[in-house]
Enzyme design. Structure first.
Site, PDB file in Angstrom:
ATOM      1  N   ASP A 109       7.619  -0.517   3.863  1.00  0.00           N
ATOM      2  CA  ASP A 109       8.580  -1.291   4.657  1.00  0.00           C
ATOM      3  C   ASP A 109       9.823  -0.458   4.984  1.00  0.00           C
ATOM      4  O   ASP A 109      10.209   0.430   4.224  1.00  0.00           O
ATOM      5  CB  ASP A 109       8.977  -2.551   3.881  1.00  0.00           C
ATOM      6  CG  ASP A 109       9.660  -3.569   4.772  1.00  0.00           C
ATOM      7  OD1 ASP A 109       9.477  -3.504   6.008  1.00  0.00           O
ATOM      8  OD2 ASP A 109      10.378  -4.430   4.236  1.00  0.00           O
ATOM      9  N   HIS A 160       7.794   3.826  13.088  1.00  0.00           N
ATOM     10  CA  HIS A 160       6.406   3.722  12.621  1.00  0.00           C
ATOM     11  C   HIS A 160       5.726   5.101  12.611  1.00  0.00           C
ATOM     12  O   HIS A 160       4.908   5.391  11.745  1.00  0.00           O
ATOM     13  CB  HIS A 160       5.618   2.735  13.481  1.00  0.00           C
ATOM     14  CG  HIS A 160       6.135   1.325  13.374  1.00  0.00           C
ATOM     15  ND1 HIS A 160       6.340   0.709  12.156  1.00  0.00           N
ATOM     16  CD2 HIS A 160       6.508   0.420  14.317  1.00  0.00           C
ATOM     17  CE1 HIS A 160       6.818  -0.517  12.360  1.00  0.00           C
ATOM     18  NE2 HIS A 160       6.934  -0.715  13.661  1.00  0.00           N
ATOM     19  N   LEU A 206      -9.940   9.878  -5.435  1.00  0.00           N
ATOM     20  CA  LEU A 206      -8.882   8.909  -5.100  1.00  0.00           C
ATOM     21  C   LEU A 206      -9.478   7.889  -4.135  1.00  0.00           C
ATOM     22  O   LEU A 206     -10.116   8.280  -3.147  1.00  0.00           O
ATOM     23  CB  LEU A 206      -7.699   9.624  -4.420  1.00  0.00           C
ATOM     24  CG  LEU A 206      -6.684   8.727  -3.704  1.00  0.00           C
ATOM     25  CD1 LEU A 206      -5.897   7.875  -4.694  1.00  0.00           C
ATOM     26  CD2 LEU A 206      -5.706   9.557  -2.867  1.00  0.00           C
TER      27      LEU A 206
HETATM   28  C1  IPE Z   1       5.460  -6.304   4.931  1.00  0.00           C
HETATM   29  O1  IPE Z   1       6.601  -5.975   5.618  1.00  0.00           O
HETATM   30  C2  IPE Z   1       4.261  -5.851   5.702  1.00  0.00           C
HETATM   31  C3  IPE Z   1       4.056  -4.407   5.765  1.00  0.00           C
HETATM   32  C4  IPE Z   1       4.818  -3.506   5.198  1.00  0.00           C
HETATM   33  C5  IPE Z   1       2.896  -3.986   6.504  1.00  0.00           C
HETATM   34  P1  IPE Z   1       7.329  -6.990   6.608  1.00  0.00           P
HETATM   35  O2  IPE Z   1       8.487  -6.290   7.177  1.00  0.00           O
HETATM   36  O3  IPE Z   1       6.349  -7.578   7.535  1.00  0.00           O
HETATM   37  O4  IPE Z   1       7.786  -8.147   5.595  1.00  0.00           O
HETATM   38  P2  IPE Z   1       8.954  -9.217   5.718  1.00  0.00           P
HETATM   39  O5  IPE Z   1       8.829  -9.859   7.077  1.00  0.00           O
HETATM   40  O6  IPE Z   1      10.235  -8.487   5.571  1.00  0.00           O
HETATM   41  O7  IPE Z   1       8.730 -10.170   4.584  1.00  0.00           O
HETATM   42  C1  IPE Z   2       7.028  -1.836   7.995  1.00  0.00           C
HETATM   43  O1  IPE Z   2       8.261  -1.543   8.559  1.00  0.00           O
HETATM   44  C2  IPE Z   2       5.873  -1.579   8.927  1.00  0.00           C
HETATM   45  C3  IPE Z   2       5.167  -2.800   9.346  1.00  0.00           C
HETATM   46  C4  IPE Z   2       5.443  -4.002   8.955  1.00  0.00           C
HETATM   47  C5  IPE Z   2       4.070  -2.615  10.278  1.00  0.00           C
HETATM   48  P1  IPE Z   2       9.036  -2.616   9.396  1.00  0.00           P
HETATM   49  O2  IPE Z   2       8.625  -2.527  10.828  1.00  0.00           O
HETATM   50  O3  IPE Z   2       8.884  -3.986   8.797  1.00  0.00           O
HETATM   51  O4  IPE Z   2      10.514  -2.117   9.235  1.00  0.00           O
HETATM   52  P2  IPE Z   2      11.807  -3.014   9.086  1.00  0.00           P
HETATM   53  O5  IPE Z   2      11.582  -3.912   7.899  1.00  0.00           O
HETATM   54  O6  IPE Z   2      11.951  -3.798  10.352  1.00  0.00           O
HETATM   55  O7  IPE Z   2      12.908  -2.041   8.863  1.00  0.00           O
HETATM   56 MG    MG Z   3       9.942  -4.980   7.384  1.00  0.00          MG
END
Ligand code: IPE
Ligand code: IPE
Ligand code: MG
Length: 244
Positions: free
Chosen positions: A25, A42, A135
């Site tokens: 995240d 990303h 792994l």
């Molecule tokens: C969780 O992150 C999903 C992934 C890292 C793929 P999100 O950014 O979607 O989660 P929330 O919305 O903060 O709970």
């Molecule tokens: C996690 O990073 C990746 C996915 C959920 C696909 P985010 O896109 O949720 O990044 P933030 O939380 O908005 O910074």
């Molecule tokens: Mg996020």
């Protein structure tokens, strides 16, 4: 043997977790901080995924799971979803080459939501790496813990309906055997960067007795030194599993 020149210094503990779960995240915030579009966050997150996966292999972690895309992430703008799909295409083609021998890839989640070319690449990667065991990398794509349990319930109900299973014989193991992670050990350590203190529907059954490690570092910056810190922290914890 030197792993990476500068990392020879770090002495890792002996009791490493068998299964580490990474909630990748913070990509969006990493990009925003730099005035860049989220999609570039990303891209950087993908590069770090490769770094961390390689490091897990080097230090002898047996199972590493990565939260790539949740069942809830489809709510995001289509342009962002398309960017993530484009990165997936690229990685699905090159990940095997990058990792070399010894790494098995398994996808967790309902693949049918993905375009056919991606689905085929996922299936090919699973088939091509099925015989590797150094792994195991678990890639949670269109994954949700509640969705997974509902999916298991449907499979178990079908067996009962066909007369192949007696409802009274259903145990915790029966449910575990019908999850996407059937045969994979439960998560020992969940790592969530980016400052959020939640699981966001990640491996909710498998994390019942996991240890949690949270840090404010954003995923693209969560390098091998950060992982070392998490592993050292984990090694100092007392796990009781309800015992004394
Ligand atoms: C969780 O992150 C999903 C992934 C890292 C793929 P999100 O950014 O979607 O989660 P929330 O919305 O903060 O709970
Ligand atoms: C996690 O990073 C990746 C996915 C959920 C696909 P985010 O896109 O949720 O990044 P933030 O939380 O908005 O910074
Ligand atoms: Mg996020």
């Amino acid at each position: 043997m030197a792993l990476f020149g500068k990392k020879e210094e770090t002495k890792l503990p002996e009791n490493l977790p068998v299964h580490v779960g990474f909630i990748m995240d913070g990509n969006g915030r990493w990009a925003k901080k730099r005035g860049l579009p989220r999609s570039l966050g990303h891209v950087e997150g993908g590069k770090n995924f490769k770094r961390i996966m390689q490091y897990c292999k080097d230090i002898g972690i047996k199972y590493a799971s990565f939260y790539v895309f949740s069942t809830e992430n489809w709510k995001r703008p289509q342009a962002e979803i398309d960017g993530i799909l484009a990165i997936m295409r690229e990685y699905l083609d090159e990940v095997q080459l990058h990792l070399g021998d010894g790494v098995r890839a398994i996808f967790l989640g309902d693949k049918s939501a993905y375009p056919e070319d991606i689905r085929k690449r996922m299936e090919k990667l699973e088939a091509d790496t099925a015989h590797h065991s150094q792994l195991t990398v678990l890639l949670a794509c269109n994954y949700g813990g509640r969705d997974e349990i509902a999916h298991a319930a449907r499979e178990i109900a079908a067996l009962v309906k066909n007369g192949e299973l007696d409802p009274d014989s259903i145990t915790e193991q029966t449910i575990a055997d019908h999850l996407y992670t059937a045969g994979i050990p439960d998560v020992d350590l969940v790592i969530r960067p980016s400052g959020e203190l939640r699981l966001s529907n990640y491996l909710i059954w498998q994390c019942a007795y996991a240890e949690y490690y949270f840090t404010d570092v954003l995923w693209p910056d969560f390098g091998t030194d950060e992982l070392d810190k998490a592993l050292i922290d984990y090694a100092g914890r007392g796990r009781r599993f309800g015992g004394v």
